[in-house]
Design an enzyme around this catalytic site. Structure first.
Site, PDB file in Angstrom:
ATOM      1  CE  LYS A 164      -7.074  -0.818   5.605  1.00 13.79           C
ATOM      2  NZ  LYS A 164      -5.729  -0.506   5.147  1.00 13.79           N
TER       3      LYS A 164
ATOM      4  CE  LYS B 287      -6.075  -2.842   8.874  1.00 13.12           C
ATOM      5  NZ  LYS B 287      -5.128  -2.262   7.987  1.00 13.12           N
TER       6      LYS B 287
ATOM      7  CB  CYS C 169      -4.428   3.700   0.076  1.00 11.39           C
ATOM      8  SG  CYS C 169      -4.546   3.693   1.870  1.00 11.39           S
TER       9      CYS C 169
ATOM     10  CD  GLU D 207     -14.645  -5.150  -1.719  1.00 13.84           C
ATOM     11  OE1 GLU D 207     -13.677  -5.618  -2.354  1.00 13.84           O
ATOM     12  OE2 GLU D 207     -15.052  -3.985  -1.868  1.00 13.84           O
TER      13      GLU D 207
ATOM     14  NE  ARG E  57      -5.612   5.738   9.081  1.00 10.36           N
ATOM     15  CZ  ARG E  57      -6.853   5.934   8.687  1.00 10.36           C
ATOM     16  NH1 ARG E  57      -7.454   7.093   8.969  1.00 10.36           N
ATOM     17  NH2 ARG E  57      -7.495   5.012   8.016  1.00 10.36           N
TER      18      ARG E  57
ATOM     19  CB  CYS F   8      -0.882   0.010   1.247  1.00  8.33           C
ATOM     20  SG  CYS F   8      -2.004   1.419   1.309  1.00  8.33           S
TER      21      CYS F   8
ATOM     22  CE1 TYR G  53       0.996  -3.332  14.975  1.00 11.11           C
ATOM     23  CE2 TYR G  53      -1.370  -3.471  15.375  1.00 11.11           C
ATOM     24  CZ  TYR G  53      -0.313  -3.098  14.568  1.00 11.11           C
ATOM     25  OH  TYR G  53      -0.555  -2.510  13.358  1.00 11.11           O
TER      26      TYR G  53
ATOM     27  NE  ARG H  28      -6.044   5.270   5.153  1.00 16.13           N
ATOM     28  CZ  ARG H  28      -5.066   6.138   4.907  1.00 16.13           C
ATOM     29  NH1 ARG H  28      -5.123   6.931   3.851  1.00 16.13           N
ATOM     30  NH2 ARG H  28      -4.040   6.233   5.736  1.00 16.13           N
TER      31      ARG H  28
ATOM     32  CB  SER I 172      -2.997   0.254  15.816  1.00 18.87           C
ATOM     33  OG  SER I 172      -3.925   1.015  15.068  1.00 18.87           O
TER      34      SER I 172
HETATM   35  C1  PBG Z   1      -2.615   0.808   5.154  1.00 17.42           C
HETATM   36  C2  PBG Z   1      -2.788   0.111   6.437  1.00 17.42           C
HETATM   37  C3  PBG Z   1      -3.387   0.604   7.591  1.00 17.42           C
HETATM   38  C4  PBG Z   1      -3.294  -0.397   8.552  1.00 17.42           C
HETATM   39  C5  PBG Z   1      -2.643  -1.463   7.961  1.00 17.42           C
HETATM   40  N1  PBG Z   1      -2.369  -1.140   6.641  1.00 17.42           N
HETATM   41  C6  PBG Z   1      -3.898   1.952   7.923  1.00 17.42           C
HETATM   42  C7  PBG Z   1      -5.051   2.528   7.213  1.00 17.42           C
HETATM   43  O1  PBG Z   1      -5.731   1.917   6.403  1.00 17.42           O
HETATM   44  O2  PBG Z   1      -5.247   3.712   7.483  1.00 17.42           O
HETATM   45  C8  PBG Z   1      -3.809  -0.296   9.949  1.00 17.42           C
HETATM   46  C9  PBG Z   1      -3.319  -1.324  10.882  1.00 17.42           C
HETATM   47  C10 PBG Z   1      -3.608  -1.033  12.308  1.00 17.42           C
HETATM   48  O3  PBG Z   1      -4.368  -0.119  12.676  1.00 17.42           O
HETATM   49  O4  PBG Z   1      -3.028  -1.747  13.139  1.00 17.42           O
HETATM   50  N2  PBG Z   1      -1.282   0.692   4.677  1.00 17.42           N
END
Ligand code: PBG
Length: 305
Positions: free
Chosen positions: A176, A229, A111, A214, A186, A101, A294, A198, A255
């Site tokens: 996602k 996700k 993205c 999807e 972020r 990405c 994590y 997004r 996260s």
């Molecule tokens: C995009 C991406 C994101 C995450 C993983 N890949 C961020 C987004 O879509 O803004 C988020 C992962 C997380 O929050 O742990 N490259």
């Protein structure tokens, strides 16, 4: 004997943030215990994961330079490409996944390519395919597109097959959602969009049928593993996708889901270790075969006691 679900260290994929420099180990305020690591420290981390029995890591790049086209994302000598080579050198058995990405590499934080305030789907596909190919060339076992542009799995599959990387696995971030739970990531990746949000490419949290659609679409395009996700607020989607597909399902315990448990634990409001294990078990029970989290190292330690 009657326990229906087993959580195992074999299910875990540990996300790692890799930055330029040497000896770097920068903490991330909103994610206690998570660091931005330079490649030398990243390799040490991979060794530690291996010692704990964690089978896989997923790499996110934090480049020094960002530009409108995210050029560092598909630089064959970019930070992730070099990191993959070093990890595969030091720990050949560590399954190495790369996030595909461009948001961590673009100065606008989106993205995809941006024109006139809009994210361009089709023009972005070529860059994603190039990025995935440089990861495969560096030795990545699995490429994981997280951009949510339509048609990217097919574009990546074609690029890989066309350069004799037919064996490189695609793990597609299929369902996602446009989620507030990505907030701490972020900060970690310095990838918040500089304008807008997004929602033109990530999914509406209200949609469940679309998540299944999807995933099926991505499999049609060549995905070997599909992902849902975030995980915890989307356990129903994990179950529906699990029941609809015949490939492995991954779930990303993102996260914000990590930080909430950490923060409440620090305040003494919950037992963070029990909450962690319960959350991970619930993702497994919902139907995920593997969990990006994590918590991987901490959970591995609990599982081996
Ligand atoms: C995009 C991406 C994101 C995450 C993983 N890949 C961020 C987004 O879509 O803004 C988020 C992962 C997380 O929050 O742990 N490259």
């Amino acid at each position: 004997m009657v326990r229906e679900t087993q959580l195992s260290v074999d299910d875990l994929i540990y996300p790692l943030f890799v930055c330029e420099g040497r000896g770097a180990r920068q903490g991330i305020g909103s994610m206690p215990g998570v660091f931005r690591l330079s490649i030398d420290n990243l390799v040490k981390e991979a060794r530690e994961c291996q010692a704990l029995g964690i089978p896989a890591v997923i790499l996110f790049g934090i480049p020094d330079k960002k530009d409108a086209r995210g050029s560092e994302a598909y630089n064959p000598d970019g930070v992730v490409q070099r990191a993959v080579r070093e990890i595969k050198n030091a720990t050949p058995d560590m399954v190495t996944v790369t996030d595909v990405c461009i948001d961590e590499y673009t100065d606008h934080g989106h993205c995809g390519l941006v024109e006139g305030g809009k994210v361009l789907n089709d023009a972005t596909l070529e860059l994603l395919a190039k990025m995935a190919l440089t990861h495969a060339q560096a030795g990545a076992d699995i490429v994981a597109p997280s951009d949510m542009m339509d048609g990217r799995v097919q574009a990546i599959r074609r690029a890989l097959d066309g350069s004799s990387f037919a064996d490189t696995v695609i793990m597609a971030y299929s369902a996602k959602y446009a989620s507030a739970f990505y907030g701490p990531f972020r900060e970690a990746a310095d990838s918040a969009p500089r304008f807008g949000d997004r929602r033109s490419y990530q999914m509406d949290p209200a949609n469940s049928d679309e998540g299944v659609r999807e995933a099926l679409q991505d499999i049609e395009e060549g995905a070997d593993i599909v992902m849902v996700k975030p995980a915890l607020a989307y356990l129903d989607i994990i179950r529906r996708v699990r029941d609809a597909v015949n490939v492995p399902v991954a779930a990303y315990n993102v996260s914000g889901e990590y930080s909430m448990i950490k923060a409440a634990g620090e305040k003494g409001w919950i037992d963070p270790e029990r909450a962690m294990m319960e959350a991970l078990l619930s993702v497994k029970r919902a139907g995920a075969s593997m969990i990006l989290t994590y918590f991987a190292k901490e959970a591995a330690q609990v599982l081996r006691r």
